[in-house]
Write a protein that holds these residues in place. Structure first.
Motif, PDB file in Angstrom:
ATOM      1  N   LEU A  96       0.878  -1.168   0.000  1.00 49.95           N
ATOM      2  CA  LEU A  96       0.000   0.000   0.000  1.00 49.95           C
ATOM      3  C   LEU A  96       0.914   1.215   0.000  1.00 49.95           C
ATOM      4  CD1 LEU A  96      -3.025   0.614   2.431  1.00 49.95           C
ATOM      5  CD2 LEU A  96      -1.758   2.400   1.254  1.00 49.95           C
ATOM      6  N   ILE A  97       0.868   1.962  -1.087  1.00 54.82           N
ATOM      7  CA  ILE A  97       1.826   3.048  -1.297  1.00 54.82           C
ATOM      8  C   ILE A  97       1.086   4.372  -1.443  1.00 54.82           C
ATOM      9  CG2 ILE A  97       3.627   3.945  -2.832  1.00 54.82           C
ATOM     10  CD1 ILE A  97       4.144   0.942  -3.587  1.00 54.82           C
ATOM     11  N   GLU A  98       1.417   5.329  -0.600  1.00 57.14           N
ATOM     12  CA  GLU A  98       0.858   6.677  -0.704  1.00 57.14           C
ATOM     13  C   GLU A  98       1.738   7.476  -1.652  1.00 57.14           C
ATOM     14  OE1 GLU A  98      -0.885   8.666   2.421  1.00 57.14           O
ATOM     15  OE2 GLU A  98      -1.233   6.892   3.675  1.00 57.14           O
ATOM     16  N   ARG A  99       1.202   7.833  -2.794  1.00 53.86           N
ATOM     17  CA  ARG A  99       1.977   8.534  -3.815  1.00 53.86           C
ATOM     18  C   ARG A  99       2.084  10.024  -3.517  1.00 53.86           C
ATOM     19  NH1 ARG A  99      -0.375   5.676  -9.384  1.00 53.86           N
ATOM     20  NH2 ARG A  99       0.778   3.700  -9.135  1.00 53.86           N
ATOM     21  N   ASP A 100       3.065  10.647  -4.118  1.00 52.75           N
ATOM     22  CA  ASP A 100       3.308  12.067  -3.888  1.00 52.75           C
ATOM     23  C   ASP A 100       2.127  12.934  -4.309  1.00 52.75           C
ATOM     24  OD1 ASP A 100       5.790  11.435  -2.904  1.00 52.75           O
ATOM     25  OD2 ASP A 100       6.859  11.854  -4.772  1.00 52.75           O
ATOM     26  N   ASP A 101       1.336  12.459  -5.282  1.00 53.09           N
ATOM     27  CA  ASP A 101       0.197  13.250  -5.758  1.00 53.09           C
ATOM     28  C   ASP A 101      -1.047  13.069  -4.884  1.00 53.09           C
ATOM     29  OD1 ASP A 101      -0.626  10.700  -6.429  1.00 53.09           O
ATOM     30  OD2 ASP A 101      -0.564  11.011  -8.612  1.00 53.09           O
ATOM     31  N   GLY A 102      -0.930  12.275  -3.820  1.00 52.59           N
ATOM     32  CA  GLY A 102      -2.054  12.051  -2.924  1.00 52.59           C
ATOM     33  C   GLY A 102      -2.845  10.790  -3.211  1.00 52.59           C
ATOM     34  N   ASP A 103      -2.628  10.158  -4.363  1.00 54.55           N
ATOM     35  CA  ASP A 103      -3.322   8.915  -4.675  1.00 54.55           C
ATOM     36  C   ASP A 103      -2.757   7.772  -3.829  1.00 54.55           C
ATOM     37  OD1 ASP A 103      -4.755  10.305  -6.537  1.00 54.55           O
ATOM     38  OD2 ASP A 103      -3.840   9.360  -8.297  1.00 54.55           O
ATOM     39  N   LEU A 104      -3.536   6.699  -3.727  1.00 58.27           N
ATOM     40  CA  LEU A 104      -3.120   5.505  -2.998  1.00 58.27           C
ATOM     41  C   LEU A 104      -3.029   4.336  -3.964  1.00 58.27           C
ATOM     42  CD1 LEU A 104      -5.445   5.793   0.136  1.00 58.27           C
ATOM     43  CD2 LEU A 104      -3.008   6.283   0.045  1.00 58.27           C
ATOM     44  N   ALA A 105      -1.876   3.678  -3.995  1.00 64.17           N
ATOM     45  CA  ALA A 105      -1.681   2.509  -4.849  1.00 64.17           C
ATOM     46  C   ALA A 105      -1.806   1.254  -3.999  1.00 64.17           C
ATOM     47  CB  ALA A 105      -0.321   2.572  -5.522  1.00 64.17           C
ATOM     48  N   LEU A 106      -2.786   0.421  -4.338  1.00 57.83           N
ATOM     49  CA  LEU A 106      -2.977  -0.860  -3.656  1.00 57.83           C
ATOM     50  C   LEU A 106      -2.524  -1.972  -4.594  1.00 57.83           C
ATOM     51  CD1 LEU A 106      -4.942   1.120  -2.143  1.00 57.83           C
ATOM     52  CD2 LEU A 106      -6.400  -0.876  -1.722  1.00 57.83           C
ATOM     53  N   TRP A 107      -1.520  -2.719  -4.169  1.00 56.64           N
ATOM     54  CA  TRP A 107      -1.002  -3.849  -4.941  1.00 56.64           C
ATOM     55  C   TRP A 107      -1.486  -5.141  -4.291  1.00 56.64           C
ATOM     56  CZ3 TRP A 107       1.946  -3.698  -9.416  1.00 56.64           C
ATOM     57  CH2 TRP A 107       2.419  -2.440  -9.795  1.00 56.64           C
ATOM     58  N   PHE A 108      -2.213  -5.958  -5.071  1.00 55.18           N
ATOM     59  CA  PHE A 108      -2.793  -7.195  -4.568  1.00 55.18           C
ATOM     60  C   PHE A 108      -2.199  -8.400  -5.287  1.00 55.18           C
ATOM     61  CE2 PHE A 108      -6.383  -4.140  -4.097  1.00 55.18           C
ATOM     62  CZ  PHE A 108      -6.561  -4.239  -2.730  1.00 55.18           C
ATOM     63  N   GLU A 109      -2.299  -9.539  -4.623  1.00 56.00           N
ATOM     64  CA  GLU A 109      -1.984 -10.784  -5.328  1.00 56.00           C
ATOM     65  C   GLU A 109      -2.927 -10.934  -6.520  1.00 56.00           C
ATOM     66  OE1 GLU A 109      -3.203 -14.579  -3.725  1.00 56.00           O
ATOM     67  OE2 GLU A 109      -4.560 -13.611  -2.298  1.00 56.00           O
ATOM     68  N   ASP A 110      -2.422 -11.509  -7.582  1.00 61.77           N
ATOM     69  CA  ASP A 110      -3.235 -11.813  -8.756  1.00 61.77           C
ATOM     70  C   ASP A 110      -3.831 -13.197  -8.543  1.00 61.77           C
ATOM     71  OD1 ASP A 110      -4.387 -11.904 -11.238  1.00 61.77           O
ATOM     72  OD2 ASP A 110      -2.509 -12.057 -12.364  1.00 61.77           O
ATOM     73  N   VAL A 111      -5.099 -13.240  -8.145  1.00 55.75           N
ATOM     74  CA  VAL A 111      -5.712 -14.483  -7.688  1.00 55.75           C
ATOM     75  C   VAL A 111      -6.087 -15.361  -8.876  1.00 55.75           C
ATOM     76  CG1 VAL A 111      -7.601 -15.496  -6.370  1.00 55.75           C
ATOM     77  CG2 VAL A 111      -6.627 -13.299  -5.666  1.00 55.75           C
ATOM     78  N   PRO A 112      -5.501 -16.559  -8.973  1.00 55.76           N
ATOM     79  CA  PRO A 112      -5.944 -17.484 -10.017  1.00 55.76           C
ATOM     80  C   PRO A 112      -7.228 -18.167  -9.591  1.00 55.76           C
ATOM     81  CG  PRO A 112      -4.268 -18.528  -8.675  1.00 55.76           C
ATOM     82  CD  PRO A 112      -4.450 -17.133  -8.119  1.00 55.76           C
ATOM     83  N   GLY A 113      -7.988 -18.634 -10.525  1.00 60.17           N
ATOM     84  CA  GLY A 113      -9.204 -19.349 -10.175  1.00 60.17           C
ATOM     85  C   GLY A 113     -10.333 -19.079 -11.131  1.00 60.17           C
ATOM     86  N   ARG A 114     -11.510 -19.550 -10.753  1.00 63.21           N
ATOM     87  CA  ARG A 114     -12.691 -19.466 -11.613  1.00 63.21           C
ATOM     88  C   ARG A 114     -13.535 -18.281 -11.190  1.00 63.21           C
ATOM     89  NH1 ARG A 114     -17.483 -23.061 -11.510  1.00 63.21           N
ATOM     90  NH2 ARG A 114     -16.424 -24.027  -9.734  1.00 63.21           N
ATOM     91  N   PRO A 115     -13.744 -17.306 -12.073  1.00 60.27           N
ATOM     92  CA  PRO A 115     -14.528 -16.128 -11.690  1.00 60.27           C
ATOM     93  C   PRO A 115     -15.993 -16.482 -11.464  1.00 60.27           C
ATOM     94  CG  PRO A 115     -14.060 -16.095 -14.040  1.00 60.27           C
ATOM     95  CD  PRO A 115     -13.269 -17.237 -13.463  1.00 60.27           C
ATOM     96  N   GLY A 116     -16.637 -15.707 -10.579  1.00 62.02           N
ATOM     97  CA  GLY A 116     -18.038 -15.934 -10.279  1.00 62.02           C
ATOM     98  C   GLY A 116     -18.953 -15.789 -11.482  1.00 62.02           C
ATOM     99  N   THR A 117     -18.481 -15.126 -12.519  1.00 57.16           N
ATOM    100  CA  THR A 117     -19.283 -14.948 -13.735  1.00 57.16           C
ATOM    101  C   THR A 117     -19.522 -16.265 -14.470  1.00 57.16           C
ATOM    102  OG1 THR A 117     -17.258 -14.415 -14.941  1.00 57.16           O
ATOM    103  CG2 THR A 117     -18.512 -12.574 -14.061  1.00 57.16           C
ATOM    104  N   SER A 118     -18.785 -17.325 -14.103  1.00 55.94           N
ATOM    105  CA  SER A 118     -18.955 -18.618 -14.781  1.00 55.94           C
ATOM    106  C   SER A 118     -19.410 -19.720 -13.828  1.00 55.94           C
ATOM    107  CB  SER A 118     -17.631 -19.039 -15.444  1.00 55.94           C
ATOM    108  OG  SER A 118     -16.623 -19.273 -14.466  1.00 55.94           O
ATOM    109  N   TRP A 119     -19.865 -19.356 -12.638  1.00 60.91           N
ATOM    110  CA  TRP A 119     -20.228 -20.355 -11.639  1.00 60.91           C
ATOM    111  C   TRP A 119     -21.574 -21.028 -11.937  1.00 60.91           C
ATOM    112  CZ3 TRP A 119     -19.190 -17.821  -6.187  1.00 60.91           C
ATOM    113  CH2 TRP A 119     -17.799 -17.672  -6.016  1.00 60.91           C
ATOM    114  N   THR A 120     -21.701 -22.245 -11.391  1.00 62.19           N
ATOM    115  CA  THR A 120     -22.973 -22.952 -11.383  1.00 62.19           C
ATOM    116  C   THR A 120     -23.806 -22.497 -10.173  1.00 62.19           C
ATOM    117  OG1 THR A 120     -22.108 -24.733 -10.012  1.00 62.19           O
ATOM    118  CG2 THR A 120     -21.870 -24.969 -12.418  1.00 62.19           C
ATOM    119  N   VAL A 121     -25.056 -22.890 -10.147  1.00 62.31           N
ATOM    120  CA  VAL A 121     -25.912 -22.584  -8.998  1.00 62.31           C
ATOM    121  C   VAL A 121     -25.317 -23.168  -7.713  1.00 62.31           C
ATOM    122  CG1 VAL A 121     -28.160 -23.026  -7.938  1.00 62.31           C
ATOM    123  CG2 VAL A 121     -28.023 -22.309 -10.339  1.00 62.31           C
TER     124      VAL A 121
END
Length: 353
Positions: A96-121
């Motif tokens: 979590l990096i506070e940039r000089d311009d005031g913005d906040l950069a959040l770096w997350f793990e790139d989660v592998p897996g099956r997106p909810g857009t393709s799930w079964t009931v």
């Protein structure tokens, strides 16, 4: 920027891929997948310096539904870990990096897996069970930056042409007339009339920590875990409110056919109740059902916007690709009629309780 890349991913050439999100939200500068060799991460930049359309401006109020730095605060606090034992979690925060311009950069793990857009009931039902376990165990949670009265603030923040509900010409548009089911107009007028009643119901029900933006695009299956993305709205909500959002949103963006809504509702709601019971949370199950059904009021805005946009080119979420207009109106019309049934169930439950 290079310093951030090196801190998170090390050296080498970077490949940057923009990811789909709501470009109108004033708190989101952008979301990207960044790759260097075999390593990858997801970068989300939060801002309060971006012009936004009416209804999507950032807020500096920590209780506001669109408080600009809430997602950073959620992850810095480690709040999502409260749900991890139930099988629901957030992606790991790498930096979590506070940039000089005031913005906040959040770096997350790139989660592998099956997106909810393709799930079964059945997989949606597993999420319901996990949320029931998680929210039953967590109960009410207090942090100074968690949202309050989310549903009231979110639904009341944007301009919506509600007058079109009473506009005969809007309802005669072929896209509407040929695809919205008979009787829907009267149900939507009634729902809008009852708006304050439904919001008051939602605010009076048993409380828990809610994500408040649970829908298929915000969840990934990773070996049976549900990884929930985008905690920007997180806060106080009713027990059952998150699944009251997830169930209809699984249809509104055409991930599942509207014909499956009764099955999806029964599966997700039933699994959520089992999770609540297993968590030890004592809660009148009629109140949980009331929360699910009264959540229909969140979609009070949708039909008027569809009436207004019937003559426009229809694009998917994020605005990148066209969608079949007739299919969208047919499926959403059927889903809205299903929600009219939820609303009627909520009225009956409210009268009894």
């Amino acid at each position: 920027m290079e310093e951030e890349f090196a801190q998170v991913l090390g050296g080498g050439d970077a490949v940057i891929e923009p990811l789909t999100h709501n470009p109108g939200n004033g708190v989101t500068r952008g979301i990207w997948r960044v790759r260097r060799g075999s390593r990858s991460a997801v970068l989300k930049v939060l801002t309060r310096r971006k012009d936004a359309p009416e209804g999507w401006a950032h807020s500096d109020d920590p209780r506001h539904w669109n408080y600009w730095r809430r997602e950073a605060d959620v992850h810095a606090d480690g709040l999502p870990q409260m749900w991890a034992r139930a099988g629901a979690r957030a992606p790991k925060l790498l930096a979590l990096i506070e940039r000089d311009d005031g913005d906040l950069a959040l770096w997350f793990e790139d989660v592998p897996g099956r997106p909810g857009t393709s799930w079964t009931v059945d997989r949606h039902a597993l999420l319901g069970h996990q949320l029931g376990l998680a929210q039953g165990a967590a109960g009410e949670v207090e942090r100074p930056w968690l949202s309050r009265s989310f549903l009231r603030g979110y639904t009341g923040s944007r301009p919506v042409p509600y007058e079109l509900l009473d506009d005969d010409a809007a309802w005669r548009h072929p896209l509407v007339a040929e695809n919205f089911p008979p009787g829907l107009r009267a149900e939507l007028v009634r729902l809008h009339r009852d708006r304050e009643q439904f919001l008051s119901i939602m605010e009076s029900l048993p409380r828990t920590l809610c994500h408040l933006d649970v829908w298929p695009s915000n969840v990934i299956d990773r070996d049976g875990e549900s990884v929930l993305l985008d905690w920007a709205f997180a806060g106080d909500g009713a027990v059952g409110e998150d699944i009251g959002n997830h169930i209809p949103d699984s249809v509104f963006d055409l991930f599942l056919p509207a014909a499956l809504l009764p099955e999806l509702d029964a599966a997700v709601y039933g699994a959520y109740l089992r999770g609540l019971r297993e968590s030890g949370r004592r809660c009148d199950e009629r109140l949980v059902r009331l929360a699910v059904c009264a959540s229909a009021i969140k979609y009070d805005f949708l039909a008027p916007l569809m009436l207004a946009r019937a003559g426009e080119r229809q694009l998917d979420y994020g605005g990148a690709r066209p969608v079949d207009a007739a299919r969208r109106y047919r499926e959403r019309g059927a889903a809205l009629m299903f929600l009219a049934g939820w609303a009627e169930e909520a009225r009956r439950l409210s009268d009894r309780l």
